[in-house]
Scaffold this active site. Structure first.
Site, PDB file in Angstrom:
ATOM      1  N   SER A  64     -10.556  -3.237  12.353  1.00  0.00           N
ATOM      2  CA  SER A  64      -9.720  -2.449  13.265  1.00  0.00           C
ATOM      3  C   SER A  64     -10.520  -1.327  13.915  1.00  0.00           C
ATOM      4  O   SER A  64     -11.508  -0.828  13.370  1.00  0.00           O
ATOM      5  CB  SER A  64      -8.541  -1.838  12.511  1.00  0.00           C
ATOM      6  OG  SER A  64      -7.697  -2.835  11.996  1.00  0.00           O
TER       7      SER A  64
HETATM    8  N1  SAH Z   1      -7.934  -3.705   7.547  1.00  0.00           N
HETATM    9  C1  SAH Z   1      -8.794  -4.697   8.116  1.00  0.00           C
HETATM   10  C2  SAH Z   1      -8.080  -5.419   9.234  1.00  0.00           C
HETATM   11  C3  SAH Z   1      -8.517  -6.802   9.336  1.00  0.00           C
HETATM   12  S1  SAH Z   1      -7.629  -7.736  10.574  1.00  0.00           S
HETATM   13  C4  SAH Z   1     -10.066  -4.113   8.657  1.00  0.00           C
HETATM   14  O1  SAH Z   1     -10.039  -3.029   9.242  1.00  0.00           O
HETATM   15  O2  SAH Z   1     -11.100  -4.753   8.535  1.00  0.00           O
HETATM   16  C5  SAH Z   1      -6.217  -8.266   9.679  1.00  0.00           C
HETATM   17  C6  SAH Z   1      -6.454  -8.984   8.392  1.00  0.00           C
HETATM   18  O3  SAH Z   1      -5.203  -9.462   7.918  1.00  0.00           O
HETATM   19  C7  SAH Z   1      -7.367 -10.208   8.495  1.00  0.00           C
HETATM   20  O4  SAH Z   1      -8.392 -10.094   7.564  1.00  0.00           O
HETATM   21  C8  SAH Z   1      -6.435 -11.374   8.186  1.00  0.00           C
HETATM   22  O5  SAH Z   1      -7.081 -12.468   7.540  1.00  0.00           O
HETATM   23  C9  SAH Z   1      -5.405 -10.721   7.294  1.00  0.00           C
HETATM   24  N2  SAH Z   1      -4.120 -11.420   7.231  1.00  0.00           N
HETATM   25  C10 SAH Z   1      -3.489 -12.083   8.220  1.00  0.00           C
HETATM   26  N3  SAH Z   1      -2.328 -12.598   7.790  1.00  0.00           N
HETATM   27  C11 SAH Z   1      -2.225 -12.247   6.471  1.00  0.00           C
HETATM   28  C12 SAH Z   1      -1.248 -12.489   5.462  1.00  0.00           C
HETATM   29  N4  SAH Z   1      -0.136 -13.195   5.716  1.00  0.00           N
HETATM   30  N5  SAH Z   1      -1.470 -11.976   4.230  1.00  0.00           N
HETATM   31  C13 SAH Z   1      -2.584 -11.247   3.955  1.00  0.00           C
HETATM   32  N6  SAH Z   1      -3.543 -10.981   4.874  1.00  0.00           N
HETATM   33  C14 SAH Z   1      -3.371 -11.486   6.121  1.00  0.00           C
END
Ligand code: SAH
Length: 213
Positions: A64
């Site tokens: 993010s």
């Molecule tokens: N906080 C992270 C954001 C990553 S993007 C950062 O700053 O790096 C969002 C993340 O949510 C991804 O890694 C994706 O694989 C995860 N995600 C998507 N759907 C999900 C679900 N149903 N349960 C758990 N994680 C999920």
């Protein structure tokens, strides 16, 4: 991994720019000032780590934007005694920020590749969430519930009911809600069956995937 003077200087500039963009939680800003974001990025993108932008990580996901991490962390209003659940571990950067605010962090990721990679990184950096779980954020983490705070870091087409149910009385859920673009939304549990809802503008996230996808 190394946190050079150059990285520290760029990080200070980034944090100042977040303050100029309206982030006013000094607690959140001071935690972010201490965390080398470049540790959480792909090798080839390290030079961009202190730009206020989202970048690709493994499994077609993104780390993010720093402004978004700061904004969500500020809305979450974490106190040191709070138990926090994060949905979407991803790179682990937001998890590291949460760990700067409380020691009781639980985090959930549904992409196996990222789950493994980030678990390994946490070990290397000596970051110790209470649990890192490979699982589906729609169902939350019932066996560790209730949580004082829940943060969702992917765009949710609808608000998962299980997450609302796993909040303590007075607990807060910060979640971007919407399909193509998302409204940053904060729910506060005011009683067993009632929740306050506030919205805080438009953001763009990768989608919260359901198990069917
Ligand atoms: N906080 C992270 C954001 C990553 S993007 C950062 O700053 O790096 C969002 C993340 O949510 C991804 O890694 C994706 O694989 C995860 N995600 C998507 N759907 C999900 C679900 N149903 N349960 C758990 N994680 C999920």
């Amino acid at each position: 991994m190394e946190d050079s003077k150059k990285h520290q200087g760029l990080r200070r500039q980034l944090i100042n720019s977040l303050r100029e963009k309206g982030i006013d939680s000094e607690k959140v800003l001071s935690v972010m000032l201490k965390i080398p974001r470049h540790y959480f990025m792909d090798q080839g993108l390290i030079n961009f780590a202190y730009q206020d932008q989202a970048y690709p990580i493994a499994a077609d996901q993104t780390i993010s934007q720093p402004y978004t991490v700061a904004f969500q962390s500020q809305l979450l209003d974490v106190k040191p005694e709070h138990k926090v659940l994060e949905i979407g571990t991803g790179s682990g950067y937001q998890t590291a920020v949460l760990l700067g605010l409380t020691s009781k962090v639980y985090t959930l990721e549904r992409q196996q590749e990222l789950f493994k990679k980030t678990q390994h990184l946490f070990n290397k950096l000596n970051l110790r969430p209470k649990r890192i779980v490979f699982g589906d954020g729609y169902t939350g983490l019932p066996d560790a519930a209730p949580f004082d705070r829940i943060i969702v870091t992917a765009g949710a087409p609808e608000v998962p009911k299980d997450l609302l149910e796993q909040l303590t009385q007075g607990g807060k859920l910060v979640i971007p809600v919407g399909q193509k673009e998302q409204q940053m939304t904060r729910f506060t549990r005011t009683s067993k069956n009632s929740f306050d809802k506030e919205t805080f503008g438009t953001f763009h996230f990768v989608p919260l995937l359901s198990d069917k996808n």
